[in-house]
Write a protein that holds these residues in place. Structure first.
Motif, PDB file in Angstrom:
ATOM      1  N   CYS A  52      48.211  56.464  75.119  1.00  8.59           N
ATOM      2  CA  CYS A  52      47.642  57.817  75.119  1.00  8.59           C
ATOM      3  C   CYS A  52      46.412  57.878  76.024  1.00  8.59           C
ATOM      4  CB  CYS A  52      47.232  58.227  73.709  1.00  8.59           C
ATOM      5  SG  CYS A  52      48.614  58.460  72.592  1.00  8.59           S
ATOM      6  N   ALA A  53      46.244  59.003  76.680  1.00  7.96           N
ATOM      7  CA  ALA A  53      45.065  59.229  77.509  1.00  7.96           C
ATOM      8  C   ALA A  53      43.875  59.554  76.606  1.00  7.96           C
ATOM      9  CB  ALA A  53      45.325  60.386  78.475  1.00  7.96           C
ATOM     10  N   ALA A  54      42.679  59.491  77.153  1.00 14.31           N
ATOM     11  CA  ALA A  54      41.481  59.835  76.389  1.00 14.31           C
ATOM     12  C   ALA A  54      41.620  61.250  75.836  1.00 14.31           C
ATOM     13  CB  ALA A  54      40.249  59.737  77.286  1.00 14.31           C
ATOM     14  N   GLY A  55      41.278  61.417  74.557  1.00 16.62           N
ATOM     15  CA  GLY A  55      41.356  62.734  73.930  1.00 16.62           C
ATOM     16  C   GLY A  55      42.678  63.023  73.262  1.00 16.62           C
ATOM     17  N   GLN A  56      43.673  62.164  73.446  1.00 18.13           N
ATOM     18  CA  GLN A  56      44.962  62.355  72.792  1.00 18.13           C
ATOM     19  C   GLN A  56      44.971  61.613  71.472  1.00 18.13           C
ATOM     20  OE1 GLN A  56      47.748  61.006  75.847  1.00 18.13           O
ATOM     21  NE2 GLN A  56      48.587  63.073  75.868  1.00 18.13           N
ATOM     22  N   GLN A  57      45.812  62.091  70.553  1.00 11.74           N
ATOM     23  CA  GLN A  57      45.994  61.421  69.274  1.00 11.74           C
ATOM     24  C   GLN A  57      47.480  61.388  68.944  1.00 11.74           C
ATOM     25  OE1 GLN A  57      43.947  63.587  66.252  1.00 11.74           O
ATOM     26  NE2 GLN A  57      44.743  65.552  66.892  1.00 11.74           N
ATOM     27  N   PRO A  58      47.884  60.536  67.992  1.00 15.53           N
ATOM     28  CA  PRO A  58      49.303  60.474  67.639  1.00 15.53           C
ATOM     29  C   PRO A  58      49.825  61.854  67.243  1.00 15.53           C
ATOM     30  CG  PRO A  58      48.127  58.654  66.639  1.00 15.53           C
ATOM     31  CD  PRO A  58      47.080  59.570  67.242  1.00 15.53           C
ATOM     32  N   GLY A  59      50.997  62.184  67.742  1.00 16.95           N
ATOM     33  CA  GLY A  59      51.616  63.470  67.434  1.00 16.95           C
ATOM     34  C   GLY A  59      51.377  64.528  68.492  1.00 16.95           C
ATOM     35  N   ASP A  60      50.503  64.252  69.484  1.00 12.18           N
ATOM     36  CA  ASP A  60      50.264  65.219  70.547  1.00 12.18           C
ATOM     37  C   ASP A  60      51.468  65.300  71.466  1.00 12.18           C
ATOM     38  OD1 ASP A  60      47.722  65.857  69.703  1.00 12.18           O
ATOM     39  OD2 ASP A  60      46.689  64.728  71.274  1.00 12.18           O
ATOM     40  N   VAL A  61      51.800  66.517  71.852  1.00 13.57           N
ATOM     41  CA  VAL A  61      52.845  66.761  72.840  1.00 13.57           C
ATOM     42  C   VAL A  61      52.194  67.570  73.948  1.00 13.57           C
ATOM     43  CG1 VAL A  61      55.052  67.890  73.292  1.00 13.57           C
ATOM     44  CG2 VAL A  61      54.672  66.757  71.106  1.00 13.57           C
ATOM     45  N   ILE A  62      52.274  67.075  75.179  1.00 16.32           N
ATOM     46  CA  ILE A  62      51.730  67.792  76.329  1.00 16.32           C
ATOM     47  C   ILE A  62      52.892  68.529  76.975  1.00 16.32           C
ATOM     48  CG2 ILE A  62      50.408  67.640  78.464  1.00 16.32           C
ATOM     49  CD1 ILE A  62      48.937  66.580  75.946  1.00 16.32           C
ATOM     50  N   MET A  63      52.819  69.841  76.949  1.00 16.30           N
ATOM     51  CA  MET A  63      53.921  70.665  77.453  1.00 16.30           C
ATOM     52  C   MET A  63      53.619  71.121  78.875  1.00 16.30           C
ATOM     53  SD  MET A  63      54.825  72.547  73.825  1.00 16.30           S
ATOM     54  CE  MET A  63      54.424  74.118  74.365  1.00 16.30           C
ATOM     55  N   ALA A  64      54.600  71.779  79.482  1.00 19.88           N
ATOM     56  CA  ALA A  64      54.433  72.297  80.832  1.00 19.88           C
ATOM     57  C   ALA A  64      53.178  73.156  80.892  1.00 19.88           C
ATOM     58  CB  ALA A  64      55.656  73.108  81.228  1.00 19.88           C
ATOM     59  N   GLY A  65      52.443  73.063  81.970  1.00 20.56           N
ATOM     60  CA  GLY A  65      51.223  73.826  82.121  1.00 20.56           C
ATOM     61  C   GLY A  65      50.026  73.169  81.460  1.00 20.56           C
ATOM     62  N   GLY A  66      50.217  71.959  80.876  1.00 19.43           N
ATOM     63  CA  GLY A  66      49.119  71.229  80.275  1.00 19.43           C
ATOM     64  C   GLY A  66      48.765  71.638  78.856  1.00 19.43           C
ATOM     65  N   VAL A  67      49.557  72.494  78.234  1.00 22.32           N
ATOM     66  CA  VAL A  67      49.293  72.917  76.862  1.00 22.32           C
ATOM     67  C   VAL A  67      49.546  71.744  75.930  1.00 22.32           C
ATOM     68  CG1 VAL A  67      50.001  74.486  75.015  1.00 22.32           C
ATOM     69  CG2 VAL A  67      49.884  75.297  77.366  1.00 22.32           C
ATOM     70  N   LYS A  68      48.552  71.427  75.068  1.00 25.80           N
ATOM     71  CA  LYS A  68      48.681  70.309  74.124  1.00 25.80           C
ATOM     72  C   LYS A  68      48.924  70.860  72.724  1.00 25.80           C
ATOM     73  CE  LYS A  68      45.033  67.865  72.900  1.00 25.80           C
ATOM     74  NZ  LYS A  68      43.951  66.862  72.850  1.00 25.80           N
ATOM     75  N   VAL A  69      49.954  70.336  72.068  1.00 27.22           N
ATOM     76  CA  VAL A  69      50.308  70.734  70.706  1.00 27.22           C
ATOM     77  C   VAL A  69      50.405  69.460  69.870  1.00 27.22           C
ATOM     78  CG1 VAL A  69      52.076  71.827  69.282  1.00 27.22           C
ATOM     79  CG2 VAL A  69      51.608  72.713  71.555  1.00 27.22           C
ATOM     80  N   ASN A  70      49.799  69.473  68.685  1.00 31.53           N
ATOM     81  CA  ASN A  70      49.899  68.324  67.793  1.00 31.53           C
ATOM     82  C   ASN A  70      50.886  68.684  66.682  1.00 31.53           C
ATOM     83  OD1 ASN A  70      48.939  66.727  65.223  1.00 31.53           O
ATOM     84  ND2 ASN A  70      48.366  65.552  67.033  1.00 31.53           N
ATOM     85  N   ILE A  71      52.030  68.033  66.660  1.00 31.54           N
ATOM     86  CA  ILE A  71      53.111  68.365  65.739  1.00 31.54           C
ATOM     87  C   ILE A  71      52.697  68.214  64.272  1.00 31.54           C
ATOM     88  CG2 ILE A  71      55.488  67.845  65.072  1.00 31.54           C
ATOM     89  CD1 ILE A  71      55.097  69.236  67.866  1.00 31.54           C
ATOM     90  N   PRO A  72      52.056  67.112  63.847  1.00 32.85           N
ATOM     91  CA  PRO A  72      51.657  67.020  62.440  1.00 32.85           C
ATOM     92  C   PRO A  72      50.703  68.150  62.015  1.00 32.85           C
ATOM     93  CG  PRO A  72      51.610  64.850  63.431  1.00 32.85           C
ATOM     94  CD  PRO A  72      51.826  65.840  64.546  1.00 32.85           C
ATOM     95  N   GLU A  73      49.805  68.572  62.905  1.00 31.44           N
ATOM     96  CA  GLU A  73      48.897  69.670  62.575  1.00 31.44           C
ATOM     97  C   GLU A  73      49.656  70.985  62.429  1.00 31.44           C
ATOM     98  OE1 GLU A  73      45.663  69.706  61.692  1.00 31.44           O
ATOM     99  OE2 GLU A  73      45.849  67.529  61.707  1.00 31.44           O
ATOM    100  N   LEU A  74      50.649  71.209  63.283  1.00 31.85           N
ATOM    101  CA  LEU A  74      51.473  72.420  63.159  1.00 31.85           C
ATOM    102  C   LEU A  74      52.208  72.441  61.824  1.00 31.85           C
ATOM    103  CD1 LEU A  74      53.122  72.899  66.672  1.00 31.85           C
ATOM    104  CD2 LEU A  74      51.348  74.300  65.606  1.00 31.85           C
ATOM    105  N   GLN A  75      52.705  71.285  61.415  1.00 35.11           N
ATOM    106  CA  GLN A  75      53.432  71.211  60.147  1.00 35.11           C
ATOM    107  C   GLN A  75      52.515  71.515  58.971  1.00 35.11           C
ATOM    108  OE1 GLN A  75      55.030  67.237  60.662  1.00 35.11           O
ATOM    109  NE2 GLN A  75      57.053  68.053  61.142  1.00 35.11           N
ATOM    110  N   LYS A  76      51.253  71.093  59.044  1.00 38.28           N
ATOM    111  CA  LYS A  76      50.309  71.370  57.964  1.00 38.28           C
ATOM    112  C   LYS A  76      50.018  72.864  57.844  1.00 38.28           C
ATOM    113  CE  LYS A  76      47.776  67.033  58.385  1.00 38.28           C
ATOM    114  NZ  LYS A  76      46.489  66.444  58.811  1.00 38.28           N
TER     115      LYS A  76
END
Length: 77
Positions: free
Chosen positions: A40-64
């Motif tokens: 992982c790059a600096a600032g990333q955590q487990p569960g992060d998904v980097i989508m097109a356009g650089g949008v970062k989404v963390n799947i476990p946080e979305l589920q919560k």
């Protein structure tokens, strides 16, 4: 209804194919590929998904944050 097939080595790469259909929706088929690119790059955590356009989404946080279904309002329950 939906069905997913996931194949590959989860240590290096995988392919997931999802097929879905519903009474009011046309049949849909989607394929997603994942590939290990390195640590992982600096600032990333487990569960992060980097989508097109650089949008970062963390799947476990979305589920919560997802609302839990009210079982009493579901048909047949």
């Amino acid at each position: 209804s939906a069905h997913a097939d996931i194949t590959g080595s989860f240590d290096s790469a995988y392919t997931m194919t999802v097929t879905a259909e519903g009474s009011d929706l046309p049949a849909t088929k989607m394929t997603m590929e994942g590939k290990w690119l390195g640590a992982c790059a600096a600032g990333q955590q487990p569960g992060d998904v980097i989508m097109a356009g650089g949008v970062k989404v963390n799947i476990p946080e979305l589920q919560k944050r997802a609302p839990t279904p009210d079982v009493a309002t579901q048909p047949g329950k």
